[in-house]
Design an enzyme around this catalytic site. Structure first.
Site, short mmCIF file in Angstrom:
data_model
loop_
_atom_site.label_atom_id
_atom_site.label_comp_id
_atom_site.label_asym_id
_atom_site.label_seq_id
_atom_site.Cartn_x
_atom_site.Cartn_y
_atom_site.Cartn_z
N ARG A 87 42.42 31.33 46.89
CA ARG A 87 41.40 32.38 46.82
C ARG A 87 40.86 32.63 45.40
O ARG A 87 41.30 32.04 44.44
CB ARG A 87 41.98 33.68 47.37
CG ARG A 87 43.26 34.18 46.70
CD ARG A 87 43.71 35.47 47.39
NE ARG A 87 44.97 36.00 46.90
CZ ARG A 87 46.16 35.75 47.43
NH1 ARG A 87 46.25 34.94 48.47
NH2 ARG A 87 47.27 36.28 46.93
N ASP A 133 39.51 44.68 42.91
CA ASP A 133 39.07 43.65 41.96
C ASP A 133 37.57 43.66 41.66
O ASP A 133 36.75 43.72 42.59
CB ASP A 133 39.38 42.26 42.51
CG ASP A 133 40.84 42.04 42.80
OD1 ASP A 133 41.64 42.97 42.58
OD2 ASP A 133 41.19 40.94 43.25
#
Length: 454
Positions: free
Chosen positions: A130, A3
């Site tokens: 998250r 990511d």
């Protein structure tokens, strides 16, 4: 790497952090890698910015974002802790911050976590909590966080702060109604024109027509953020990318006022051949400028990429029937092609053509005028995963406009004015560098332009 994290324009440079395990090309306890650029194309690697070393982040510094505060660069990220023998099921997550004076060396705040386990509201997963994305609205800090309801529906939470250290839960910003995946990751929220955009990565979302065909997907929702209620009023939903490999996109606004989006050019639980002896795995997409056109989001490559064009090649206004060699090739280039469909039953391009160790190789981009579908096939693209992805692309005055970027082991296709983008990893042999055009019946190629990219 996976990511993108902490994407920000800070002190005249673009900073891009990313999920990273610095010791092997495999997933391990996540660190934050760090790169910096002046033009979004040429990047310089900097030292790892975050490493798991505290009580709340001992098993990983998971995804997050960056914001500037009083000249300092502040990272907000998820601390991951494994709580039992099964690391994939037994864990908890909370949010912390790290601060830098120079944008290179970061110090974690001693009061971490700033959003703790006790700050998770009722009816929300106690584990999946998250990927904070921080933004400023009306002079206050807000953060969106990805989660789920524990019963198969993804959702995103909204928090508010005045100092980045003390946060208050506002509301569930948005949630799935059963159609949009069982967990929502990597949320982003930003203004675009007169609208707000809520971008997210829904996991295990069922396909809708030709969209959302991967295990995990990306979605952009246009609408309006209601700060009084802490909810997002959705008006229109669309995939961010119709291809194989685009996940966890993150955006930033630069000094030019552009909203720039970059995504991880890979996909979870998909074969990564470069792990087998190449010493690396994972890459980022080209940075894309997001804008609104007639109510929908379009994506265009950043114009800085044009500064890296060399050796131009052009061939315009010619008839095409059957298969024809383009007279040029390569493994790192930009194409701009305009087809005029006429009466053809189908037409397209074959990229990275040649003979590989396993036989003929080609990555095929084809268009079916009857169905109005653009297809990207990598079934013969080399040693990597195969498959076909399709996207609805209407002709404009009987013409199809394509802008394509090929770079060693990737292809990114921008159709029309950027209304549709398709991204995929490909792994052909190094000698497969041909380009071919083809048509079933007669059509015309209005424009064929190519530049190598260096």
């Amino acid at each position: 790497m996976n990511d993108p994290n902490g994407f920000i324009h800070y002190k005249d440079s673009y900073h891009l952090f990313y999920q990273h395990y610095p010791y092997k090309p495999v997933w391990g306890p996540m660190h934050w890698g760090h790169a910096v650029s002046r033009d979004l194309v040429k990047w310089e690697y900097l030292p790892v910015a975050l490493a798991p070393d505290g009580e709340f982040d001992r098993d990983g510094c998971f995804s997050g974002s960056a914001v500037e505060k009083d000249g300092q660069l502040v990272l907000m990220y998820t601390g991951h802790v494994v709580t039992g023998p099964d690391k994939d099921r037994d864990y908890k997550q909370s949010q912390g911050i790290a601060v830098s004076e120079d944008g290179i060396v970061f110090h974690k705040w001693e009061g971490n976590p700033v959003i703790g386990y006790e700050d998770i509201p009722e009816g929300v997963s106690r584990k999946d909590f998250r990927d904070p994305k921080v933004f400023v609205r009306d002079g206050r800090y807000y953060a969106v966080l990805g989660s789920n309801d524990g019963r198969g529906n993804g959702l995103v939470l909204l928090y508010r702060s005045d100092d980045l250290k003390h946060w208050t839960f506002v509301n569930v910003l948005a949630r799935s109604d059963g159609r949009f995946g069982d967990n929502w990751e990597c949320p982003d929220l930003f203004p675009l024109g007169e609208k707000d955009v809520f971008m997210l990565s829904p996991q295990r979302m069922p396909a809708i027509g030709e969209a959302y065909r991967n295990l995990h997907s990306t979605m952009a929702v246009t609408g309006r953020l209601d700060l009084e209620t802490g909810q997002f009023i959705a008006e229109r939903r669309a995939p961010v990318d119709y291809g194989f490999d685009y996940y966890a996109p993150q955006s930033t606004e630069d000094a030019k006022g552009r909203r720039i989006v970059i995504g991880w050019m890979d996909m979870w639980e998909s074969d990564m051949p470069t792990q087998q002896g190449h010493g690396w795995a994972g890459a980022m997409s080209l940075p894309r400028i997001a804008s609104l056109k007639e109510g929908r989001i379009i994506y265009r490559p950043v114009e800085e990429i044009e500064n890296y064009r060399v050796r131009p090649y052009r061939k315009d206004d010619f008839a095409l029937e059957g298969e024809q060699d383009a007279g040029t090739g390569g493994d790192s280039y930009e194409l701009q092609v305009v087809f005029e469909a006429a009466g053809t039953a189908g037409f397209g391009l074959k990229l990275r053509t040649g003979e590989g160790d396993g036989g003929p190789e080609e990555t095929v981009l084809s268009y079916d005028p009857k169905d109005g579908l653009l297809a990207l096939s990598r079934d013969r693209s080399g040693i990597g995963p195969g498959g076909i992805r399709r996207a609805p692309v209407p002709l404009e005055d009987g013409r199809l406009f394509l802008r394509i970027f090929v770079d060693k082991c990737s292809v990114e296709v921008f159709a029309g004015d950027g209304e549709v983008v398709m991204t995929g990893r490909i792994y052909p042999g190094p000698e497969s560098q041909g380009i071919k055009l083809f048509a079933d019946g007669a059509c015309r190629v209005v424009t064929f332009r190519k530049w190598d990219i260096e």
